[in-house]
Design a protein around this motif. Structure first.
Motif, mmCIF file in Angstrom:
data_model
loop_
_atom_site.group_PDB
_atom_site.id
_atom_site.type_symbol
_atom_site.label_atom_id
_atom_site.label_comp_id
_atom_site.label_asym_id
_atom_site.label_seq_id
_atom_site.Cartn_x
_atom_site.Cartn_y
_atom_site.Cartn_z
ATOM 1 N N LEU B 118 84.879 9.277 52.438
ATOM 2 C CA LEU B 118 86.137 9.154 53.173
ATOM 3 C C LEU B 118 87.143 8.356 52.358
ATOM 4 O O LEU B 118 88.341 8.657 52.364
ATOM 5 C CB LEU B 118 85.896 8.489 54.532
ATOM 6 C CG LEU B 118 85.061 9.321 55.508
ATOM 7 C CD1 LEU B 118 84.876 8.582 56.826
ATOM 8 C CD2 LEU B 118 85.717 10.672 55.769
ATOM 9 N N LEU B 119 86.643 7.363 51.638
ATOM 10 C CA LEU B 119 87.532 6.587 50.781
ATOM 11 C C LEU B 119 88.118 7.475 49.690
ATOM 12 O O LEU B 119 89.312 7.399 49.360
ATOM 13 C CB LEU B 119 86.755 5.421 50.168
ATOM 14 C CG LEU B 119 87.548 4.486 49.255
ATOM 15 C CD1 LEU B 119 88.681 3.839 50.040
ATOM 16 C CD2 LEU B 119 86.643 3.426 48.661
ATOM 17 N N GLU B 120 87.277 8.342 49.139
ATOM 18 C CA GLU B 120 87.775 9.272 48.112
ATOM 19 C C GLU B 120 88.849 10.196 48.677
ATOM 20 O O GLU B 120 89.860 10.461 48.022
ATOM 21 C CB GLU B 120 86.610 10.098 47.556
ATOM 22 C CG GLU B 120 85.716 9.293 46.633
ATOM 23 C CD GLU B 120 84.697 10.173 45.937
ATOM 24 O OE1 GLU B 120 84.497 10.008 44.737
ATOM 25 O OE2 GLU B 120 84.111 11.053 46.606
ATOM 26 N N ILE B 121 88.597 10.666 49.910
ATOM 27 C CA ILE B 121 89.602 11.530 50.550
ATOM 28 C C ILE B 121 90.902 10.758 50.717
ATOM 29 O O ILE B 121 91.986 11.255 50.406
ATOM 30 C CB ILE B 121 89.085 12.025 51.916
ATOM 31 C CG1 ILE B 121 87.905 12.981 51.719
ATOM 32 C CG2 ILE B 121 90.203 12.729 52.687
ATOM 33 C CD1 ILE B 121 87.238 13.418 52.997
ATOM 34 N N ALA B 122 90.785 9.516 51.192
ATOM 35 C CA ALA B 122 91.982 8.705 51.406
ATOM 36 C C ALA B 122 92.748 8.526 50.099
ATOM 37 O O ALA B 122 93.976 8.597 50.064
ATOM 38 C CB ALA B 122 91.589 7.348 51.981
ATOM 39 N N ARG B 123 92.002 8.305 49.016
ATOM 40 C CA ARG B 123 92.674 8.111 47.727
ATOM 41 C C ARG B 123 93.337 9.399 47.269
ATOM 42 O O ARG B 123 94.485 9.397 46.828
ATOM 43 C CB ARG B 123 91.669 7.658 46.682
ATOM 44 C CG ARG B 123 91.345 6.190 46.846
ATOM 45 C CD ARG B 123 90.623 5.662 45.621
ATOM 46 N NE ARG B 123 90.261 4.272 45.834
ATOM 47 C CZ ARG B 123 89.071 3.773 45.527
ATOM 48 N NH1 ARG B 123 88.141 4.541 44.999
ATOM 49 N NH2 ARG B 123 88.818 2.503 45.746
ATOM 50 N N ALA B 124 92.599 10.511 47.406
ATOM 51 C CA ALA B 124 93.132 11.786 46.923
ATOM 52 C C ALA B 124 94.397 12.169 47.689
ATOM 53 O O ALA B 124 95.322 12.734 47.121
ATOM 54 C CB ALA B 124 92.075 12.872 47.061
ATOM 55 N N LEU B 125 94.438 11.865 48.980
ATOM 56 C CA LEU B 125 95.584 12.272 49.781
ATOM 57 C C LEU B 125 96.550 11.118 50.040
ATOM 58 O O LEU B 125 97.457 11.250 50.857
ATOM 59 C CB LEU B 125 95.104 12.854 51.116
ATOM 60 C CG LEU B 125 94.101 14.010 51.034
ATOM 61 C CD1 LEU B 125 93.649 14.430 52.419
ATOM 62 C CD2 LEU B 125 94.731 15.204 50.317
ATOM 63 N N SER B 126 96.354 9.981 49.353
ATOM 64 C CA SER B 126 97.169 8.768 49.540
ATOM 65 C C SER B 126 97.274 8.386 51.016
ATOM 66 O O SER B 126 98.372 8.264 51.565
ATOM 67 C CB SER B 126 98.584 8.935 49.001
ATOM 68 O OG SER B 126 98.592 9.681 47.846
ATOM 69 N N LEU B 127 96.141 8.257 51.671
ATOM 70 C CA LEU B 127 96.145 7.897 53.087
ATOM 71 C C LEU B 127 95.853 6.413 53.287
ATOM 72 O O LEU B 127 95.802 5.937 54.410
ATOM 73 C CB LEU B 127 95.107 8.727 53.845
ATOM 74 C CG LEU B 127 95.302 10.237 53.827
ATOM 75 C CD1 LEU B 127 94.172 10.936 54.546
ATOM 76 C CD2 LEU B 127 96.628 10.604 54.466
ATOM 77 N N GLY B 128 95.638 5.688 52.173
ATOM 78 C CA GLY B 128 95.305 4.277 52.297
ATOM 79 C C GLY B 128 96.472 3.470 52.844
ATOM 80 O O GLY B 128 97.635 3.870 52.722
ATOM 81 N N ASN B 129 96.174 2.327 53.474
ATOM 82 C CA ASN B 129 97.188 1.420 53.979
ATOM 83 C C ASN B 129 98.180 2.095 54.907
ATOM 84 O O ASN B 129 99.368 1.815 54.882
ATOM 85 C CB ASN B 129 97.950 0.772 52.818
ATOM 86 C CG ASN B 129 97.144 -0.359 52.236
ATOM 87 O OD1 ASN B 129 96.493 -1.100 52.982
ATOM 88 N ND2 ASN B 129 97.162 -0.470 50.924
ATOM 89 N N ASN B 130 97.676 3.019 55.706
ATOM 90 C CA ASN B 130 98.559 3.722 56.621
ATOM 91 C C ASN B 130 97.838 3.827 57.959
ATOM 92 O O ASN B 130 96.791 4.452 58.065
ATOM 93 C CB ASN B 130 98.862 5.115 56.051
ATOM 94 C CG ASN B 130 99.832 5.879 56.922
ATOM 95 O OD1 ASN B 130 99.925 5.640 58.128
ATOM 96 N ND2 ASN B 130 100.549 6.804 56.310
ATOM 97 N N LEU B 131 98.404 3.183 58.985
ATOM 98 C CA LEU B 131 97.709 3.154 60.275
ATOM 99 C C LEU B 131 97.678 4.527 60.943
ATOM 100 O O LEU B 131 96.739 4.857 61.659
ATOM 101 C CB LEU B 131 98.368 2.132 61.202
ATOM 102 C CG LEU B 131 98.144 0.669 60.786
ATOM 103 C CD1 LEU B 131 98.948 -0.268 61.678
ATOM 104 C CD2 LEU B 131 96.672 0.303 60.845
#
Lengths: 323, 271, 290
Positions: B118-131
């Motif tokens: 899931l972290l990889e997905i977040a990184r690939a789609l730039s979903l980090g730090n977004n509520l």
């Protein structure tokens, strides 16, 4: 306008639950579908309403082919066995919902609902929830909803099965007045043959998804085309004598007569039914049911006889009428 | 009778004692915490609460972040799970049983193991730090439970109600509006609360997806206090934060005790 | 049959959080992907798996995870049954008492994990303060033989309400006339419990056990916050080990290997538990029909 079904069929898991069904119902005619449970009579109704898809045949309302239309575009008024009222809405809101969805204006809605509530004598119950109504009242709300639909065809699926016997007799004339007087083709499903005989212009007896016989009630009773029909209509049930030459002979209980000579019988038990009494007899031909005067004191041993013209004969293999 | 009352008191003590200790801690001065058995003049203090409320960023921000993610995830879950549950209730028995087995399998999955992918997905789609984005994995992970609970609720609606509505001309959306949602309100409430609690309390995904201090959810923010230094955790301030953070949940449990119990238990009956 | 499409969004979501990650792990477990490779995956012919076979820490963590899971689930079932029986009784303020019993379950694990760390703190926590009155310091979280017990205690505290509620559902499903018949037969209430309650509760016990075991195998929040896996890795769980490998050692290939291996091992155990549950269910229903 006539409702017409032409070789309609529906299949579930490679089994035909309705197969090659054809009939037509003229306006101001009521066709009653009867048959054992699971015979396909309710399925037929669902096909006419458009709740299920036909895999075969066509359904026409007058000249309009509705076979592939969704239920919302068919304009059928339908009454369900459980009445299908929404428990969280009042009587008024239950009636209003359909009109609202179909875009009827608010003053018009209120006018029509008032009128229909007067017609079914529930004007004082408009703001009650269904749970506060009796079974008969709920049934009338369901009728009112069907009447509000401005239907082309009325469909009634065992509308009185959840009512007790006394209430049913009260409501029958009302049902005739409200629905049958609309002058629209009506299809009525029931498993109760008394109800069928009372409501029908024509009865279709259905078994295994097919029509066994379709005719007027009186003709069906007097001329059953098969053992199935003969046994299905008429209570007490028709007597079957011992099969001879691959033939079954059957005689209605009311056609048996006492006499000085004839078939010797022994009385097994009796039921007093008020205006008649039902005798259970044992004979060389097997068990017999017989109807007698209520005051008749039946002896232990007796002879019965019948007119040969009253005997129905059926083929023992196919069950079809041979004479 | 005596035995029953005693058992109830025991149960309450067992359930509430750790919380009460936090409450006690939150009002005690640091001096009192270190030497609890000595009498002293300045035993009680509000200092811990003051420091929590005036911290930068303020503690309430974490509550609001958690609340936001929780509500968003709950709404999204319901929007997706309601139609799916309806569909499940209309399928044939074999098909719906197959789907139920898949859903139970997913519900049993120890989802912690998913955090890396899931972290990889977040990184690939730039979903980090977004509520907003954080609500997505919560929505996905809540689907099995939500569909199972709502699905069994849908099967309890008499099919004739559906038929009557279709004859009356109600479209699927109309039927959701007028029939399913009002009739399933209790089951929807149960599901919503269970999903909300899950989202509010979730840790590993929030830990890996969110790093900006101002966007932390409550569990991660609290755990960060622990991680800041192994030896000197500011326990007084932490206890004050725990008490403040627990109040909304305690209220939630008291108000919604019935739907929570019925949600968990009907889930159990369904198996 | 047109309604099937309503399942699609839900299943796309499920596929993206369950299907995709598992496939990714399976693929990654055959690749080196760490700081040494510049965080680029390079096929390494099963070296990860070979390393796993000889990784003592992994097998140690597996045993610790199982020890934790079986101990906490065992206590939870016993205690949960007792609480369910209690909450099933008629009593005043039952709603409020049920709410109070539910509170531990509703609070975030991480938050209370730190609370427990404070309670078990040496020398300032209440437990150590009391034992130190008699001159003993247990140093619970600093002692490898005690630390895991503290974790089990905290987990039992938090999740017993969940188990109790599932068992409560089971108790509510047992018709009352069975007990009336049992009392009429003159049996003691303990006999009724053994002959009626327990057999009919078996499916629920099995359900709670399976569900809780699956969750306990993935224990992470509690360990990470309460002990950090220490002292000396004595409380480290598989999930935490995988987490360290990914985010501290930045060895994604090996972390994925740990996770997929753990998933296979643990789901085998859960499947076994499930099978056992079905077996118990059959026994249970037989007991009723007898």
């Amino acid at each position: 306008m006539t409702l017409e079904l032409q070789s309609v069929g529906r299949q579930i898991n490679a089994k035909w639950i309705v197969h090659d069904l054809s009939f037509s119902v003229k306006q101001d005619e009521c066709l009653v579908l009867v048959g054992p449970s699971g015979c396909g009579k309710s399925s037929t109704l669902r096909l006419i309403a458009g709740l299920d898809r036909c895999q075969q045949g066509t359904i026409k309302f007058g000249n309009r082919d509705v076979t592939h239309l969704p239920p919302s575009e068919r304009a059928v008024g339908m009454v369900f066995q459980s009445y299908a009222l929404l428990p969280h809405l009042t009587v008024y809101e239950n009636l209003e919902l359909g009109l609202r969805i179909r875009g009827v204006r608010i003053e018009e809605r209120s006018r029509r609902i008032q009128h229909i509530l007067d017609l079914v004598q529930l004007a004082d119950r408009a703001n009650h929830r269904p749970s506060a109504l009796s079974g008969g009242q709920r049934q009338r709300v369901a009728l009112a909803r069907a009447l509000l639909r401005n239907a082309m065809v009325y469909l009634l699926d065992e509308p009185m099965s959840n009512l007790d016997a006394q209430l049913r007799e009260q409501i029958r004339p009302e049902l005739r007045r409200l629905i049958l007087d609309q002058g629209k083709p009506t299809v009525y499903v029931t498993h109760d043959q008394n109800e069928a005989l009372a409501m029908a212009n024509k009865i279709a007896i259905i078994n295994n998804g097919e029509i066994v016989q379709l005719d007027t009630p009186i003709h069906l009773y007097n001329n059953p085309n098969s053992l199935f029909v003969a046994q299905f209509l008429g209570r007490p049930q028709i007597n079957c004598l011992k099969p001879r030459d691959h033939q079954i002979q059957a005689i209605r209980p009311e056609d048996l007569k006492f006499s000085e000579s004839g078939l010797p019988c022994r009385l097994v038990s009796r039921e007093w039914l008020g205006n008649t009494q039902l005798l259970y007899l044992e004979s060389a031909e097997g068990g017999l049911r017989m109807v007698a005067e209520p005051s008749f004191q039946c002896p232990e041993r007796l002879f019965v006889t019948w007119q040969q013209s009253k005997v129905f004969r059926f083929d023992a293999k196919t069950g079809l009428r041979t004479s | 009778m005596k035995l029953k009352s005693a058992s109830i008191i025991l149960l309450l003590a067992w359930s509430l004692a750790p919380l009460l200790w936090q409450l006690y801690t939150s009002f005690s001065t640091d001096q009192a915490l270190v030497t609890p058995f000595e009498t002293m003049a300045n035993r009680w203090t509000l200092e811990h609460y003051r420091s929590v409320i005036s911290a930068n960023p303020p503690f309430f921000l974490y509550l609001i972040n958690s609340l936001f993610v929780g509500i968003l995830a709950t709404l999204l879950t319901l929007i997706i799970a309601l139609p799916a549950a309806y569909s499940l209730s209309k399928l044939s028995t074999t098909k719906s049983n197959l789907i139920r087995i898949i859903l139970v399998g997913c519900a049993l999955f120890p989802y912690v193991l998913l955090f890396l992918a899931l972290l990889e997905i977040a990184r690939a789609l730039s979903l980090g730090n977004n509520l907003f984005a954080l609500a997505l994995p919560y929505t996905a992970l809540s689907q099995p439970l939500a569909i199972l609970l709502l699905g069994s609720a849908f099967t309890s609606i008499p099919p004739e109600l559906d038929d009557a509505a279709r004859v009356e001309g109600l479209t699927l959306i109309n039927r959701f509006r007028w029939i399913y949602i009002p009739l399933l309100a209790p089951a929807i409430a149960s599901t919503a609360i269970l999903v909300f609690l899950f989202s509010w309390n979730e840790y590993p995904i929030a830990l890996t997806w969110i790093s900006e201090t101002s966007k932390l959810t409550l569990p991660v923010a609290m755990a960060r206090i622990a991680g800041s230094s192994i030896h000197s955790v500011p326990y007084g301030a932490y206890a004050a934060a725990t008490v403040l953070g627990a109040i909304p949940l305690i209220l939630l449990v008291i108000v919604f005790q019935k739907p929570i119990v019925s949600g968990l238990t009907s889930g159990a009956v369904k198996g | 049959m047109t309604v099937v499409y309503l399942l699609i969004p839900a299943f796309l979501l499920l596929a993206s959080v369950f299907g995709l990650p598992l496939l990714r792990y399976a693929w990654l477990s055959f690749h080196a992907d760490s700081v040494l490779t510049g965080l680029q995956p390079i096929a390494n012919d099963g070296a990860n798996w070979l390393r796993l076979m000889h990784d003592q820490r992994y097998w140690q963590d597996l045993i610790q995870t199982l020890r934790f899971a079986f101990a906490s689930v065992g206590f939870e079932l016993l205690l949960g049954l007792a609480i369910a029986l209690l909450l099933h009784q008629p009593m005043r303020k039952r709603g409020l008492i049920r709410s109070a019993a539910l509170i531990p379950w509703a609070l975030p694990t991480t938050v209370m994990a730190l609370g427990w760390r404070w309670i078990f703190n040496t020398p300032y926590g209440p437990i150590d303060q009391f034992t130190s009155l008699s001159g003993i310091s247990l140093n619970i979280l600093g002692n490898p033989s005690f630390a895991w017990i503290a974790l089990v205690y905290a987990d039992v505290w938090k999740t017993t309400p969940f188990v109790a509620l599932i068992l409560l559902a089971g108790l509510q499903s047992i018709p009352n006339d069975l007990y009336e018949a049992c009392t009429l037969e003159g049996a003691s209430s303990f006999t009724c419990f053994r002959k009626i309650t327990l057999p009919l509760l078996k499916p629920y016990l099995g359900l709670a056990m399976t569900f809780r075991l699956a969750q306990a195998f993935g224990v992470f929040d509690l360990v990470q916050v309460m002990t950090g896996g220490g002292p000396a890795s004595s409380t480290e769980s598989l999930a935490l080990y995988a987490y360290w490998n990914a985010l501290r050692f930045l060895d994604f290939g090996y972390s994925a290997t740990i996770m997929i291996a753990s998933f296979v091992l643990l789901s085998t155990i859960v499947a076994f538990g499930w099978w056992l549950m079905i077996l118990l269910n059959q026994r249970g229903s037989m007991a009723v029909t007898e």
